[in-house]
Design a protein around this motif. Structure first.
Motif, PDB file in Angstrom:
ATOM      1  N   ILE A   1      36.696  36.054  28.416  1.00 23.19           N
ATOM      2  CA  ILE A   1      37.505  36.821  29.713  1.00 23.19           C
ATOM      3  C   ILE A   1      38.928  36.711  29.817  1.00 23.19           C
ATOM      4  O   ILE A   1      39.153  36.855  31.484  1.00 23.19           O
ATOM      5  CB  ILE A   1      37.540  34.144  30.120  1.00 23.19           C
TER       6      ILE A   1
ATOM      7  N   ASN B   1      39.828  38.430  32.967  1.00 22.27           N
ATOM      8  CA  ASN B   1      40.556  38.799  34.154  1.00 22.27           C
ATOM      9  C   ASN B   1      41.693  39.944  34.406  1.00 22.27           C
ATOM     10  O   ASN B   1      42.015  40.243  35.356  1.00 22.27           O
ATOM     11  CB  ASN B   1      41.121  37.341  33.405  1.00 22.27           C
TER      12      ASN B   1
ATOM     13  N   TYR C   1      29.825  31.559  32.876  1.00 20.66           N
ATOM     14  CA  TYR C   1      31.073  31.434  32.465  1.00 20.66           C
ATOM     15  C   TYR C   1      31.974  31.957  33.906  1.00 20.66           C
ATOM     16  O   TYR C   1      32.979  32.101  34.629  1.00 20.66           O
ATOM     17  CB  TYR C   1      32.914  31.137  31.906  1.00 20.66           C
ATOM     18  N   LEU C   2      31.912  33.370  33.593  1.00 21.02           N
ATOM     19  CA  LEU C   2      32.212  34.576  33.868  1.00 21.02           C
ATOM     20  C   LEU C   2      32.017  34.745  36.346  1.00 21.02           C
ATOM     21  O   LEU C   2      32.804  34.961  36.022  1.00 21.02           O
ATOM     22  CB  LEU C   2      32.694  35.879  32.899  1.00 21.02           C
TER      23      LEU C   2
ATOM     24  N   ASN D   1      34.889  32.172  36.997  1.00 22.65           N
ATOM     25  CA  ASN D   1      35.548  33.007  37.551  1.00 22.65           C
ATOM     26  C   ASN D   1      35.375  33.755  38.313  1.00 22.65           C
ATOM     27  O   ASN D   1      36.780  33.641  39.660  1.00 22.65           O
ATOM     28  CB  ASN D   1      35.888  33.401  36.214  1.00 22.65           C
TER      29      ASN D   1
END
Length: 97
Positions: free
Chosen positions: A13, A17, A71-72, A75
């Motif tokens: 993660i 980012n 989850y990504l 994000n």
């Protein structure tokens, strides 16, 4: 072994980012950055699932990669919403000045 995969998830993660931030600095476009993170969700999800299958040697370890990709993707959606809000605020401020 559980902590290894949690740390690996956090690492992926953070790396996604950082790459998204680098793409923002290069192109100066938040939408492109969100798209980059979305593409990295697919790549890191596949990579995480493959690593989990190799390490655990269980076919159900593939769901780890799916969870990481999920989850990504969340994000990426957050970055996309921030891009929309930044665009709206920028347009609103340009009309009032």
């Amino acid at each position: 072994m559980d902590y290894f995969f949690i740390i690996l998830m956090g690492f992926f993660i953070v790396i996604a980012n950082i790459i998204g931030f680098i793409s923002y600095r290069k192109k100066k476009n938040l939408y492109f950055s969100a798209f980059t993170i979305l593409l990295l969700a697919i790549f890191f999800g596949t990579l995480g699932g493959t690593l989990a299958i190799i390490i655990i040697r269980d076919p159900f370890a593939l769901f780890y990669g799916m969870q990481l990709g999920y989850y990504l993707m969340i994000n990426s959606a957050i970055v996309f919403i921030i891009a929309i809000l930044a665009t709206v605020v920028k347009k609103y401020n340009s009309k009032n000045i």
